[in-house]
Design a protein around this motif. Structure first.
Motif, mmCIF file in Angstrom:
data_model
loop_
_atom_site.group_PDB
_atom_site.id
_atom_site.type_symbol
_atom_site.label_atom_id
_atom_site.label_comp_id
_atom_site.label_asym_id
_atom_site.label_seq_id
_atom_site.Cartn_x
_atom_site.Cartn_y
_atom_site.Cartn_z
ATOM 1 N N ALA A 93 0.805 -1.219 0.000
ATOM 2 C CA ALA A 93 0.000 0.000 0.000
ATOM 3 C C ALA A 93 0.841 1.274 0.000
ATOM 4 O O ALA A 93 0.471 2.256 -0.620
ATOM 5 C CB ALA A 93 -0.934 0.002 1.202
ATOM 6 N N ALA A 94 1.943 1.269 0.687
ATOM 7 C CA ALA A 94 2.704 2.505 0.874
ATOM 8 C C ALA A 94 3.984 2.519 0.048
ATOM 9 O O ALA A 94 5.051 2.806 0.553
ATOM 10 C CB ALA A 94 3.016 2.693 2.351
ATOM 11 N N VAL A 95 3.893 2.205 -1.236
ATOM 12 C CA VAL A 95 5.068 2.238 -2.101
ATOM 13 C C VAL A 95 5.313 3.676 -2.533
ATOM 14 O O VAL A 95 4.407 4.363 -3.001
ATOM 15 C CB VAL A 95 4.878 1.359 -3.355
ATOM 16 N N ARG A 96 6.533 4.114 -2.356
ATOM 17 C CA ARG A 96 6.940 5.456 -2.797
ATOM 18 C C ARG A 96 8.069 5.276 -3.800
ATOM 19 O O ARG A 96 9.077 4.646 -3.475
ATOM 20 C CB ARG A 96 7.395 6.274 -1.602
ATOM 21 N N ILE A 97 7.918 5.825 -4.997
ATOM 22 C CA ILE A 97 8.951 5.738 -6.025
ATOM 23 C C ILE A 97 9.445 7.144 -6.306
ATOM 24 O O ILE A 97 8.641 8.051 -6.528
ATOM 25 C CB ILE A 97 8.401 5.069 -7.298
ATOM 26 N N ARG A 98 10.766 7.313 -6.264
ATOM 27 C CA ARG A 98 11.345 8.645 -6.420
ATOM 28 C C ARG A 98 12.748 8.542 -6.997
ATOM 29 O O ARG A 98 13.351 7.474 -6.972
ATOM 30 C CB ARG A 98 11.384 9.354 -5.074
ATOM 31 N N ARG A 99 13.246 9.670 -7.488
ATOM 32 C CA ARG A 99 14.636 9.739 -7.933
ATOM 33 C C ARG A 99 15.543 9.587 -6.716
ATOM 34 O O ARG A 99 15.265 10.125 -5.645
ATOM 35 C CB ARG A 99 14.938 11.083 -8.594
ATOM 36 N N ALA A 100 16.630 8.858 -6.897
ATOM 37 C CA ALA A 100 17.608 8.704 -5.824
ATOM 38 C C ALA A 100 18.304 10.030 -5.568
ATOM 39 O O ALA A 100 18.481 10.844 -6.473
ATOM 40 C CB ALA A 100 18.631 7.639 -6.197
ATOM 41 N N GLN A 101 18.678 10.237 -4.318
ATOM 42 C CA GLN A 101 19.389 11.444 -3.902
ATOM 43 C C GLN A 101 20.742 11.034 -3.326
ATOM 44 O O GLN A 101 20.956 9.876 -2.980
ATOM 45 C CB GLN A 101 18.569 12.195 -2.854
ATOM 46 N N ASP A 102 21.634 11.993 -3.205
ATOM 47 C CA ASP A 102 22.979 11.718 -2.694
ATOM 48 C C ASP A 102 22.943 10.908 -1.396
ATOM 49 O O ASP A 102 23.720 9.975 -1.219
ATOM 50 C CB ASP A 102 23.744 13.018 -2.446
ATOM 51 N N ALA A 103 22.052 11.265 -0.496
ATOM 52 C CA ALA A 103 21.976 10.609 0.813
ATOM 53 C C ALA A 103 21.556 9.142 0.720
ATOM 54 O O ALA A 103 21.666 8.406 1.698
ATOM 55 C CB ALA A 103 21.000 11.369 1.719
ATOM 56 N N ASP A 104 21.092 8.690 -0.432
ATOM 57 C CA ASP A 104 20.666 7.308 -0.618
ATOM 58 C C ASP A 104 21.813 6.364 -0.948
ATOM 59 O O ASP A 104 21.617 5.157 -1.039
ATOM 60 C CB ASP A 104 19.643 7.215 -1.766
ATOM 61 N N SER A 105 23.016 6.878 -1.155
ATOM 62 C CA SER A 105 24.096 6.050 -1.701
ATOM 63 C C SER A 105 24.426 4.828 -0.835
ATOM 64 O O SER A 105 24.659 3.743 -1.377
ATOM 65 C CB SER A 105 25.344 6.887 -1.981
ATOM 66 N N LEU A 106 24.424 4.951 0.462
ATOM 67 C CA LEU A 106 24.748 3.803 1.319
ATOM 68 C C LEU A 106 23.643 2.743 1.269
ATOM 69 O O LEU A 106 23.921 1.551 1.077
ATOM 70 C CB LEU A 106 24.999 4.258 2.756
ATOM 71 N N ALA A 107 22.393 3.152 1.430
ATOM 72 C CA ALA A 107 21.278 2.197 1.371
ATOM 73 C C ALA A 107 21.174 1.572 -0.018
ATOM 74 O O ALA A 107 20.911 0.370 -0.152
ATOM 75 C CB ALA A 107 19.966 2.882 1.741
ATOM 76 N N LEU A 108 21.393 2.376 -1.056
ATOM 77 C CA LEU A 108 21.351 1.859 -2.425
ATOM 78 C C LEU A 108 22.468 0.847 -2.645
ATOM 79 O O LEU A 108 22.263 -0.188 -3.280
ATOM 80 C CB LEU A 108 21.441 3.000 -3.433
#
Length: 143
Positions: free
Chosen positions: A6-21
């Motif tokens: 239900a709570a899927v969020r799709i967005r462009r990756a940001q700099d702060a996402d690099s570790l989780a990505l």
């Protein structure tokens, strides 16, 4: 019938996402290919291709778009698109190559891949400019 989270969020990756990505990219790659490779080959490939530093660089690369899908606060899928692809099999004006598209195994069968794919396609029509102003990766980019 598929049960899409239900709570899927799709967005462009940001700099702060690099570790989780980086963690998601390596984990999904290992899940997909470990059975058909040696442990040494897997480690060598993952070290070369999924570091947080490399993901940071790819997020900022104006010739690519990196998208992430989240359920709650957890990154569960990602896609990397290569813009104006030079591959001989990807043709057309402003061609886009799907370089990577992975969904965490815990979300296989939920419809997340279809939701993500449709969002990427709809979000790219018409294809927006990728970078403005004084340079790609400067934080001034189309979101």
């Amino acid at each position: 019938m598929l049960s899409v989270p239900a709570a899927v969020r799709i967005r462009r990756a940001q700099d702060a996402d690099s570790l989780a990505l980086s963690a998601l990219a390596e984990g999904t790659f290992r899940a997909a290919f470990a059975a058909s490779n040696t442990a040494g080959n897997m480690q060598q490939h993952c070290t070369a291709n999924y570091s947080a530093t490399l993901q940071f660089s790819e997020i900022r690369d104006c010739s690519r778009e990196t998208w992430v899908a989240e359920v709650g606060n957890t990154m569960v899928a990602y896609a990397q698109l290569r813009l104006n692809a030079a591959s001989p099999i990807v043709v057309g004006e402003r061609a886009v190559e799907i370089q990577r598209f992975y969904v965490n195994g815990s979300h296989h069968g939920t419809g997340l891949r279809s939701v993500s794919w449709n969002t990427l396609l709809l979000g790219r029509r018409p294809m927006p400019p990728r970078c403005y102003g004084w340079g790609c990766g400067s934080g001034i980019s189309e979101h």
